[in-house]
Motif scaffolding. Structure first.
Motif, PDB file in Angstrom:
ATOM      1  N   HIS A 103       0.799  -1.219   0.000  1.00 11.59           N
ATOM      2  CA  HIS A 103       0.000   0.000   0.000  1.00 11.59           C
ATOM      3  C   HIS A 103       0.836   1.274   0.000  1.00 11.59           C
ATOM      4  CE1 HIS A 103      -3.547  -2.447   0.876  1.00 11.59           C
ATOM      5  NE2 HIS A 103      -2.842  -3.041   1.830  1.00 11.59           N
ATOM      6  N   LEU A 104       1.903   1.295   0.786  1.00  8.13           N
ATOM      7  CA  LEU A 104       2.644   2.521   1.050  1.00  8.13           C
ATOM      8  C   LEU A 104       4.109   2.416   0.637  1.00  8.13           C
ATOM      9  CD1 LEU A 104       1.357   3.346   4.654  1.00  8.13           C
ATOM     10  CD2 LEU A 104       0.464   4.228   2.482  1.00  8.13           C
ATOM     11  N   GLY A 163      -7.479   6.207  -0.235  1.00  3.85           N
ATOM     12  CA  GLY A 163      -8.393   7.081   0.489  1.00  3.85           C
ATOM     13  C   GLY A 163      -8.331   6.917   1.993  1.00  3.85           C
ATOM     14  N   VAL A 164      -8.179   5.685   2.473  1.00  2.00           N
ATOM     15  CA  VAL A 164      -8.188   5.479   3.928  1.00  2.00           C
ATOM     16  C   VAL A 164      -6.933   6.063   4.573  1.00  2.00           C
ATOM     17  CG1 VAL A 164      -9.655   3.440   3.834  1.00  2.00           C
ATOM     18  CG2 VAL A 164      -7.183   3.150   3.708  1.00  2.00           C
ATOM     19  N   ILE A 174      -2.659  11.780  12.492  1.00  2.00           N
ATOM     20  CA  ILE A 174      -1.241  11.508  12.242  1.00  2.00           C
ATOM     21  C   ILE A 174      -0.415  12.297  13.260  1.00  2.00           C
ATOM     22  CG2 ILE A 174       0.660  11.855  10.621  1.00  2.00           C
ATOM     23  CD1 ILE A 174      -1.033   9.741   9.539  1.00  2.00           C
ATOM     24  N   GLY A 175       0.544  11.646  13.871  1.00  2.00           N
ATOM     25  CA  GLY A 175       1.463  12.339  14.770  1.00  2.00           C
ATOM     26  C   GLY A 175       2.721  12.736  14.007  1.00  2.00           C
ATOM     27  N   LYS A 176       2.889  14.045  13.746  1.00  2.00           N
ATOM     28  CA  LYS A 176       4.036  14.538  12.985  1.00  2.00           C
ATOM     29  C   LYS A 176       4.960  15.329  13.910  1.00  2.00           C
ATOM     30  CE  LYS A 176       1.401  16.578   9.905  1.00  2.00           C
ATOM     31  NZ  LYS A 176       0.994  17.369   8.717  1.00  2.00           N
ATOM     32  N   PRO A 288      -4.962   2.101   9.427  1.00  2.00           N
ATOM     33  CA  PRO A 288      -6.416   1.912   9.338  1.00  2.00           C
ATOM     34  C   PRO A 288      -6.829   0.548   8.798  1.00  2.00           C
ATOM     35  CG  PRO A 288      -5.649   3.310   7.546  1.00  2.00           C
ATOM     36  CD  PRO A 288      -4.479   3.109   8.456  1.00  2.00           C
ATOM     37  N   LEU A 289      -5.899  -0.173   8.180  1.00  2.00           N
ATOM     38  CA  LEU A 289      -6.227  -1.486   7.634  1.00  2.00           C
ATOM     39  C   LEU A 289      -5.928  -2.611   8.614  1.00  2.00           C
ATOM     40  CD1 LEU A 289      -4.933  -1.126   3.948  1.00  2.00           C
ATOM     41  CD2 LEU A 289      -7.228  -0.697   4.854  1.00  2.00           C
ATOM     42  N   THR A 290      -4.859  -2.459   9.385  1.00  2.00           N
ATOM     43  CA  THR A 290      -4.445  -3.540  10.289  1.00  2.00           C
ATOM     44  C   THR A 290      -4.669  -3.221  11.757  1.00  2.00           C
ATOM     45  OG1 THR A 290      -2.159  -2.735  10.530  1.00  2.00           O
ATOM     46  CG2 THR A 290      -2.646  -4.150   8.620  1.00  2.00           C
ATOM     47  N   GLY A 291      -4.823  -1.933  12.088  1.00  2.00           N
ATOM     48  CA  GLY A 291      -4.954  -1.548  13.478  1.00  2.00           C
ATOM     49  C   GLY A 291      -3.641  -1.514  14.225  1.00  2.00           C
TER      50      GLY A 291
END
Length: 305
Positions: A103-104, A163-164, A174-176, A288-291
């Motif tokens: 995905h990323l 999108g997710v 998001i922690g930036k 968001p997909l795996t938690g």
């Protein structure tokens, strides 16, 4: 056409050398053919250059039909073309890949390298370089990072899940964490929260603070002294353009080597020995997909390129 329909529209030109084709919607007006329109619309590209592109079939309509100099300009139609630059300044720093899954793609971007093609940069951008090196045709950045800023940058390469992940940034989940080198903050107790209302300034690429309800917020902490400077940790709660640079400048400690704040300096080209001392140190979030928790950190250090 709605955003989703436009996103699903067929692109009639394939990516070339890592660069996706550009497009524009034709406006209302009177021109003596497509060549006259393009020369007026893009004054930095001469007529012969457009003739050559058309002869190669590099300017087409929405159905992929090649357009010629005399093709009619029909209001509301979309044309596609390849953007070209006669010269690009080489950026002598590399993008480092930190992580990749289905995905990323997470990278560590150097200073000076733009994220996407814009202005005087095309192939010298993180997106085009990474498309070439990875072969990921659907690569798209899912957040912003200034050209002058180095550090962690996240791309999506799976349209189905994009999108997710984008929604995490939209929902501020998001922690930036950033780091910056600047002068000591006089009369400011740390940690300090800077809140202000930011709007577009002058010139167009700068932002400025005005009176009114705050729309930007940054937590500022000191990490350590670095000679006559201080290494700060910056935690933005919002994501306004140039937010960290504006906030530090407004507090009287502009980030070292900032050519925009507090004053926009005359453009003399890039001095690769003087990068902006701002680094996107880390990004963390719950996938968001795996938690599962995700955390990515830059290996770069401020004080050099």
């Amino acid at each position: 056409m709605g955003r989703q329909a436009e996103a699903n529209a067929v692109v009639p030109l394939a990516p070339r050398d890592g660069v996706a084709p550009s497009y524009l919607w034709l406006p209302d007006g009177r021109w003596d053919g497509m060549l006259a329109f393009l020369v007026e619309r893009f004054p930095d590209v001469d007529a012969e250059a457009w003739r050559a592109r058309m002869a190669r079939g590099d300017v087409v309509d929405g159905a992929g039909k090649p357009l010629g100099p005399g093709s009619p300009v029909r209001r509301g139609a979309r044309i596609w073309y390849y953007r070209e630059l006669a010269f690009e300044t080489p950026i002598p720093f590399e993008v480092e890949i930190l992580y990749r899954d289905e995905h990323l793609l997470v990278v560590d971007k150097p200073h000076f390298l733009p994220v996407i093609p814009s202005g005087r940069f095309l192939h010298q951008s993180a997106l085009v370089r990474l498309k070439k090196s990875t072969g990921l045709a659907h690569l798209t950045p899912i957040h912003r990072l200034d050209r002058e800023t180095a550090g962690v940058l996240i791309f999506s390469h799976n349209p189905a899940s994009r999108g997710v992940y984008q929604s995490l940034f939209q929902k501020r989940e998001i922690g930036k964490v950033y780091e910056a080198l600047a002068a000591p903050l006089a009369g400011v107790s740390l940690p300090h929260v800077r809140r202000s209302r930011m709007v577009e300034g002058t010139p167009f690429f700068r932002m400025r603070e005005v009176e009114g309800e705050p729309n930007s917020e940054t937590l500022i902490e000191a990490i350590e002294a670095r000679g006559e400077a201080v290494l700060y940790r910056l935690r933005p709660h919002t994501g306004r353009q140039h937010q960290l640079r504006v906030h530090m400048s407004a507090l009287g400690a502009p980030i070292i080597n900032d050519a925009f704040y507090p004053l926009a300096l005359p453009c003399k080209g890039d001095d690769f020995t003087r990068p902006l001392q701002l680094l996107a140190r880390s990004i963390g979030f719950t996938d968001p997909l795996t938690g599962q928790p995700r955390f990515f950190e830059s290996a770069r250090r401020l004080g050099g390129a």
